[in-house]
Design a protein around this motif. Structure first.
Motif, PDB file in Angstrom:
ATOM      1  N   UNK A  67      -1.930  20.641   7.666  1.00 13.93           N
ATOM      2  CA  UNK A  67      -2.606  19.373   7.921  1.00 13.93           C
ATOM      3  C   UNK A  67      -3.750  19.598   8.900  1.00 13.93           C
ATOM      4  N   UNK A  68      -4.875  18.950   8.629  1.00 16.22           N
ATOM      5  CA  UNK A  68      -6.042  19.099   9.496  1.00 16.22           C
ATOM      6  C   UNK A  68      -5.939  18.222  10.728  1.00 16.22           C
ATOM      7  N   UNK A  69      -5.126  17.177  10.651  1.00 19.86           N
ATOM      8  CA  UNK A  69      -4.925  16.280  11.784  1.00 19.86           C
ATOM      9  C   UNK A  69      -3.770  15.355  11.449  1.00 19.86           C
ATOM     10  N   UNK A  70      -3.228  14.700  12.449  1.00 22.09           N
ATOM     11  CA  UNK A  70      -2.174  13.728  12.209  1.00 22.09           C
ATOM     12  C   UNK A  70      -2.749  12.510  11.472  1.00 22.09           C
ATOM     13  N   UNK A  71      -1.948  11.874  10.620  1.00 22.58           N
ATOM     14  CA  UNK A  71      -2.435  10.708   9.874  1.00 22.58           C
ATOM     15  C   UNK A  71      -2.925   9.594  10.785  1.00 22.58           C
ATOM     16  N   UNK A  72      -3.995   8.952  10.362  1.00 18.74           N
ATOM     17  CA  UNK A  72      -4.571   7.862  11.148  1.00 18.74           C
ATOM     18  C   UNK A  72      -3.947   6.512  10.812  1.00 18.74           C
ATOM     19  N   UNK A  73      -3.481   6.319   9.584  1.00 18.49           N
ATOM     20  CA  UNK A  73      -2.921   5.042   9.163  1.00 18.49           C
ATOM     21  C   UNK A  73      -1.410   5.060   9.154  1.00 18.49           C
ATOM     22  N   UNK A  74      -0.824   3.877   9.244  1.00 20.48           N
ATOM     23  CA  UNK A  74       0.639   3.790   9.304  1.00 20.48           C
ATOM     24  C   UNK A  74       1.297   4.232   8.002  1.00 20.48           C
ATOM     25  N   UNK A  75       0.676   3.935   6.870  1.00 19.44           N
ATOM     26  CA  UNK A  75       1.287   4.311   5.592  1.00 19.44           C
ATOM     27  C   UNK A  75       1.281   5.829   5.417  1.00 19.44           C
ATOM     28  N   UNK A  76       0.156   6.477   5.740  1.00 19.37           N
ATOM     29  CA  UNK A  76       0.100   7.932   5.646  1.00 19.37           C
ATOM     30  C   UNK A  76       1.048   8.577   6.644  1.00 19.37           C
ATOM     31  N   UNK A  77       1.148   7.994   7.840  1.00 18.93           N
ATOM     32  CA  UNK A  77       2.067   8.531   8.848  1.00 18.93           C
ATOM     33  C   UNK A  77       3.512   8.439   8.375  1.00 18.93           C
ATOM     34  N   UNK A  78       3.864   7.312   7.747  1.00 17.08           N
ATOM     35  CA  UNK A  78       5.227   7.149   7.231  1.00 17.08           C
ATOM     36  C   UNK A  78       5.506   8.159   6.122  1.00 17.08           C
ATOM     37  N   UNK A  79       4.512   8.394   5.235  1.00 18.83           N
ATOM     38  CA  UNK A  79       4.688   9.377   4.165  1.00 18.83           C
ATOM     39  C   UNK A  79       4.917  10.763   4.755  1.00 18.83           C
ATOM     40  N   UNK A  80       4.204  11.081   5.805  1.00 18.85           N
ATOM     41  CA  UNK A  80       4.365  12.381   6.453  1.00 18.85           C
ATOM     42  C   UNK A  80       5.771  12.535   7.038  1.00 18.85           C
ATOM     43  N   UNK A 115       0.830  -1.204   0.000  1.00 17.64           N
ATOM     44  CA  UNK A 115       0.000   0.000   0.000  1.00 17.64           C
ATOM     45  C   UNK A 115       0.863   1.252   0.000  1.00 17.64           C
ATOM     46  N   UNK A 116       1.987   1.205   0.709  1.00 20.35           N
ATOM     47  CA  UNK A 116       2.865   2.367   0.766  1.00 20.35           C
ATOM     48  C   UNK A 116       3.459   2.678  -0.604  1.00 20.35           C
ATOM     49  N   UNK A 117       3.707   1.635  -1.398  1.00 23.86           N
ATOM     50  CA  UNK A 117       4.236   1.838  -2.738  1.00 23.86           C
ATOM     51  C   UNK A 117       3.179   2.464  -3.650  1.00 23.86           C
ATOM     52  N   UNK A 118       1.924   2.033  -3.504  1.00 25.87           N
ATOM     53  CA  UNK A 118       0.854   2.655  -4.283  1.00 25.87           C
ATOM     54  C   UNK A 118       0.732   4.136  -3.936  1.00 25.87           C
ATOM     55  N   UNK A 146      -1.757  11.205   2.929  1.00 27.10           N
ATOM     56  CA  UNK A 146      -0.435  10.626   2.662  1.00 27.10           C
ATOM     57  C   UNK A 146       0.030  10.924   1.258  1.00 27.10           C
ATOM     58  N   UNK A 147      -0.892  10.821   0.285  1.00 25.23           N
ATOM     59  CA  UNK A 147      -0.558  11.199  -1.094  1.00 25.23           C
ATOM     60  C   UNK A 147      -0.096  12.655  -1.147  1.00 25.23           C
ATOM     61  N   UNK A 148      -0.806  13.522  -0.411  1.00 24.15           N
ATOM     62  CA  UNK A 148      -0.484  14.946  -0.426  1.00 24.15           C
ATOM     63  C   UNK A 148       0.908  15.210   0.141  1.00 24.15           C
ATOM     64  N   UNK A 149       1.289  14.490   1.200  1.00 24.73           N
ATOM     65  CA  UNK A 149       2.629  14.670   1.763  1.00 24.73           C
ATOM     66  C   UNK A 149       3.709  14.261   0.760  1.00 24.73           C
ATOM     67  N   UNK A 150       3.437  13.211   0.007  1.00 23.32           N
ATOM     68  CA  UNK A 150       4.413  12.791  -1.003  1.00 23.32           C
ATOM     69  C   UNK A 150       4.505  13.828  -2.114  1.00 23.32           C
ATOM     70  N   UNK A 179       8.537  10.989   6.265  1.00 24.49           N
ATOM     71  CA  UNK A 179       9.549  11.075   5.214  1.00 24.49           C
ATOM     72  C   UNK A 179       9.542  12.460   4.563  1.00 24.49           C
ATOM     73  N   UNK A 180       8.344  12.993   4.331  1.00 22.09           N
ATOM     74  CA  UNK A 180       8.248  14.285   3.661  1.00 22.09           C
ATOM     75  C   UNK A 180       8.783  15.415   4.531  1.00 22.09           C
ATOM     76  N   UNK A 181       8.570  15.320   5.835  1.00 22.77           N
ATOM     77  CA  UNK A 181       8.972  16.410   6.722  1.00 22.77           C
ATOM     78  C   UNK A 181      10.490  16.589   6.793  1.00 22.77           C
TER      79      UNK A 181
END
Length: 304
Positions: A93-106, A35-38, A73-77, A108-110
């Protein structure tokens, strides 16, 4: 509408609602694509198209609005990729990511994206607040962010939405309180709601992220110019009206010949060889004046 032409194994763009999109994503993950790759592919592809369309404007700054779901997560990438291309990117950001993949994208982007929030004078706004799983009118922090996006748009900023404009129902096209985009970048398939709510979507592009649709899929297929060019055979140099199909247009009440004329013109443009118009008698003169190639006759006097 632009598309990469590889979203179906037969080369056709598929039309999906929220549930069908989730099913296709799940199938791609089960087949071995994490999912993270998608998410990475979606964000990278979107950033590339934003730079292509708005590269000059983006030099004046890019504001990215990221929600708490996978769309965020897409937006952070996107933010990371545009920063790496040399653009000044600010993220709200309106809130911290709820899922692990979105959190990881955030996270990495930061490492690359500057920490301050949008100032309101950015030339490009990227909408990644809500994705295809969203239902109902946006509320609370998301609604406030959408108001800020609309304010930026009213001042001349270009708005790019990821997958769907936030607040637009991917299945039904209900768009109460949704973002109004200048460009919507759909991932893998065009969402049914995007086709319904065209006033909210702007131009539409479908981006390949490696989600394939089986040939046997019953999903609707989008008929576009490319499909027609690849499907309708070219006319032979020796073709004549007798072998290029025929059709009859029935209609044309008195004073209502327009629809018949438009249908006839469409038929001739499609390569039809012979067209007959069956219309009310008073409609015959205007139809033959507008469609000199067609023949016309009046409705029968009775059903017999």
């Amino acid at each position: 509408m632009r598309h990469d032409g590889v979203v179906g194994r037969d080369g056709l763009v598929r039309v999906t609602g929220a549930a069908e999109s989730a099913t296709l994503d799940a199938a791609a993950i089960a087949a071995g694509t994490p999912a993270r790759e998608l998410m990475r592919r979606a964000g990278a592809a979107a950033a590339k198209r934003i730079a292509f369309h708005f590269g000059a404007l983006a030099r004046n700054g890019v504001a990215v609005y990221a929600g708490s779901g996978n769309n965020g997560g897409d937006a952070w990438i996107v933010a990371r990729e545009l920063t790496r291309r040399g653009f000044t990117v600010r993220v709200r950001e309106t809130d911290r990511p709820l899922g692990s993949d979105a959190a990881a994208a955030r996270e990495e982007a930061k490492r690359d994206v500057r920490g301050d929030e949008p100032r309101g004078d950015e030339a490009i706004v990227v909408d990644g607040l809500l994705g295809t799983g969203s239902r109902g009118a946006p509320r609370n922090a998301v609604a406030a962010a959408i108001a800020d996006i609309e304010h930026a748009r009213s001042r001349g900023a270009r708005v790019v939405s990821l997958d769907v404009p936030s607040g637009l129902d991917a299945t039904t096209g209900s768009a109460e309180g949704s973002v109004v985009a200048d460009l919507t970048l759909c991932f893998a398939t065009v969402k049914r709601g995007v086709l319904v709510a065209r006033d909210c979507t702007g131009a539409i592009e479908v981006l390949d992220i490696g989600v394939q649709v089986p040939r046997s899929s019953a999903l609707p297929r989008l008929v576009d110019g490319r499909f027609v060019r690849e499907t309708v055979p070219a006319l032979s140099a020796v073709a004549h009206k007798g072998i290029r199909r025929k059709f009859v247009v029935v209609g044309g009440q008195r004073g209502m010949a327009g629809a018949v004329i438009l249908a006839g013109r469409g038929g001739f443009r499609a390569g039809i060889g012979m067209i007959r118009a069956c219309v009310q008698r008073d409609s015959i003169p205007p139809i033959q004046a507008a469609l000199a190639e067609a023949s016309a006759f009046d409705w029968p006097a009775d059903e017999g």
